[in-house]
Design an enzyme around this catalytic site. Structure first.
Site, PDB file in Angstrom:
ATOM      1  N   CYS A  85      -5.835   9.519   5.575  1.00  0.00           N
ATOM      2  CA  CYS A  85      -4.423   8.627   5.961  1.00  0.00           C
ATOM      3  C   CYS A  85      -4.505   7.126   5.254  1.00  0.00           C
ATOM      4  O   CYS A  85      -5.439   6.558   4.976  1.00  0.00           O
ATOM      5  CB  CYS A  85      -4.589   8.464   7.418  1.00  0.00           C
ATOM      6  N   CYS A 162      -4.010   8.846  16.247  1.00  0.00           N
ATOM      7  CA  CYS A 162      -4.029   7.557  15.621  1.00  0.00           C
ATOM      8  C   CYS A 162      -4.920   6.565  16.365  1.00  0.00           C
ATOM      9  O   CYS A 162      -4.355   6.001  17.458  1.00  0.00           O
ATOM     10  CB  CYS A 162      -2.583   7.047  15.372  1.00  0.00           C
ATOM     11  N   GLN A 251       8.534  -6.353  17.384  1.00  0.00           N
ATOM     12  CA  GLN A 251       7.297  -6.401  16.849  1.00  0.00           C
ATOM     13  C   GLN A 251       6.396  -5.314  17.337  1.00  0.00           C
ATOM     14  O   GLN A 251       6.339  -4.997  18.598  1.00  0.00           O
ATOM     15  CB  GLN A 251       6.637  -7.689  17.165  1.00  0.00           C
ATOM     16  N   TYR A 280      18.613 -13.129  10.504  1.00  0.00           N
ATOM     17  CA  TYR A 280      17.970 -12.053  10.532  1.00  0.00           C
ATOM     18  C   TYR A 280      17.650 -11.828  12.274  1.00  0.00           C
ATOM     19  O   TYR A 280      16.111 -11.694  12.286  1.00  0.00           O
ATOM     20  CB  TYR A 280      16.718 -11.952   9.656  1.00  0.00           C
ATOM     21  N   ASP A 345      13.736 -15.225   9.603  1.00  0.00           N
ATOM     22  CA  ASP A 345      12.788 -14.037   9.968  1.00  0.00           C
ATOM     23  C   ASP A 345      13.244 -12.960   9.009  1.00  0.00           C
ATOM     24  O   ASP A 345      13.733 -11.837   9.594  1.00  0.00           O
ATOM     25  CB  ASP A 345      12.778 -13.804  11.191  1.00  0.00           C
ATOM     26  N   CYS A 372       6.562 -11.674   7.112  1.00  0.00           N
ATOM     27  CA  CYS A 372       5.675 -10.574   7.115  1.00  0.00           C
ATOM     28  C   CYS A 372       5.136 -10.086   5.871  1.00  0.00           C
ATOM     29  O   CYS A 372       4.319  -9.196   5.640  1.00  0.00           O
ATOM     30  CB  CYS A 372       6.312  -9.267   7.838  1.00  0.00           C
TER      31      CYS A 372
END
Length: 414
Positions: A85, A162, A251, A280, A345, A372
């Protein structure tokens, strides 16, 4: 030395981490060919298998560790490793080592792209390294089995669960069933207690009939179908509730929204009567927190129809929501200065020079930039600096444990 070929095994001493979830190594010494090595840690001596060749560099996976780092740990997930993965980049590193890795990457991007030397410390969020991811997307293979993708591949790896997914997502039976009519599944578990499952139908046919007649509704954003759970979900952050479309942006770490809002407010210090832009702006998270303190005109710019609608629902007067791309809204004067405070953002690509120039031209006293991607942040900081602005402070947060990703909040002032 002969040219590298895919599949070659080479012994390397691994160097510093680089943006993208790998470390830099060189074949045959400091002037040798660059190899970006995954599944390794700085200082380790490894055997790497070459997986890709490019002009001037190669990619490889560390398949044998000869001299392990003191920071190396056993990955908690059996699907983390070479050829498996690709969702987690750093399961082989301790939590502290992961945060030091990310700090080094942010520092390197600032140094290389913004010509700035800045000491970065990545702050830990509550909740630990596992069970945090509240939005998970599974790919579906040709046999209808759901799983996660290999690194830089469309090949689906079948998994039992996961380990970084939220516990309520791990409890779902999505990985135990076959999905012959889906290309992808999305599971959402919110801080408000909602759980919603979405699917993107394949071209082969319609989705399985929903259990609830109210479900099975095609949503916006790529033709996704809601299989179960509410279409609009509740999130909790900054002392209040927020309503967000299940397929909309929020988020993924449960503590991230509140943490980032607190950082932005601490940096901007909004004062009564000040005006603000939230560019944004999504569902209006930062705008709402700022407006509570300024009681002044606050404008959200958001290109997504679902996001803009959510912002209108979450924000009252005197907030204004402009549904448009940020660059277009600024260049076509759908939002105009002067303005006191700006929150940027942007998505992973960053704001870009045109947006930065428009923001600076509006004359704010401060900009909080939520990023990010450290490379995009560094490029935009370089543009701010060219325009006479300075980086006052920067905080970094481990909003994505076990992965190479890191969230930063930077304060910029004239």
């Amino acid at each position: 030395m002969n040219e590298l070929q895919e599949g070659d095994l080479v012994e390397l001493t691994v160097g510093a981490p680089a943006h993208g979830g790998h470390c830099v190594a060189r074949v045959g010494g400091e002037h040798g060919q660059v190899v970006f090595v995954r599944h390794a840690l700085p200082g380790e001596r490894v055997t790497a298998e070459i997986t890709e060749l490019h002009k001037g560099y190669a990619r490889g996976d560390a398949i044998k560790i000869h001299e392990p780092s003191a920071d190396r740990v056993e990955p908690p997930c059996p699907y983390a490793g070479p050829g498996l993965c690709g969702g987690c980049d750093l399961q082989h590193a301790s939590g502290d080592a992961q945060r030091r890795w990310k700090a080094a990457v942010v520092e390197e991007q600032l140094r290389r792209l913004a010509k700035l030397s800045y000491d970065v410390r990545v702050e830990e969020l509550p909740g630990g390294l596992l069970g945090w991811r509240s939005r998970v997307r599974y790919a579906v293979d040709a046999a209808g089995r759901a799983g996660l993708l290999k690194h830089r591949s469309h090949e689906v790896v079948a998994i039992d669960r996961c380990r970084i997914a939220h516990p309520r997502i791990q409890e779902l039976d999505l990985l135990d069933r076959e999905w012959p009519d889906a290309d992808a599944l999305e599971a959402v578990a919110t801080t408000g207690g909602d759980v919603t499952v979405l699917a993107r139908p394949s071209g082969s046919g319609r989705m399985l009939p929903p259990d609830d007649p109210a479900d099975g509704v095609t949503l916006g954003g790529g033709g996704r179908v809601r299989l179960s759970g509410p279409a609009e979900v509740t999130e909790q952050a900054a002392g209040r509730e927020w309503r967000v479309p299940a397929e909309g942006f929020w988020q993924v770490h449960p503590a991230a929204a509140g943490t980032l809002v607190a950082a932005v407010i601490e940096m901007l210090r909004p004062a009564d009567g000040e005006t603000a832009w939230d560019l944004y702006g999504g569902a209006g998270l930062f705008a709402g927190a700022i407006a509570e303190r300024t009681h002044g005109r606050t404008t959200v710019v958001e290109s997504s129809h679902a996001g803009a609608a959510a912002a209108r629902g979450n924000l009252g007067e005197p907030a204004e929501v402009v549904e448009a791309r940020v660059e277009a809204a600024l260049s076509r004067r759908r939002v105009t200065g002067p303005v006191d405070l700006v929150v940027l953002d942007p998505p992973r690509a960053g704001a870009g020079a045109k947006v930065v120039r428009s923001v600076v031209a509006a004359g704010p006293r401060a900009v909080a930039y939520v990023a990010c991607d450290p490379a995009a942040l560094a490029r935009d900081i370089a543009t701010f600096r060219e325009l006479g602005w300075k980086l006052v402070t920067l905080r970094a947060f481990d909003c994505f444990p076990m992965t190479q990703h890191v969230e930063c909040v930077a304060l910029l002032e004239p």
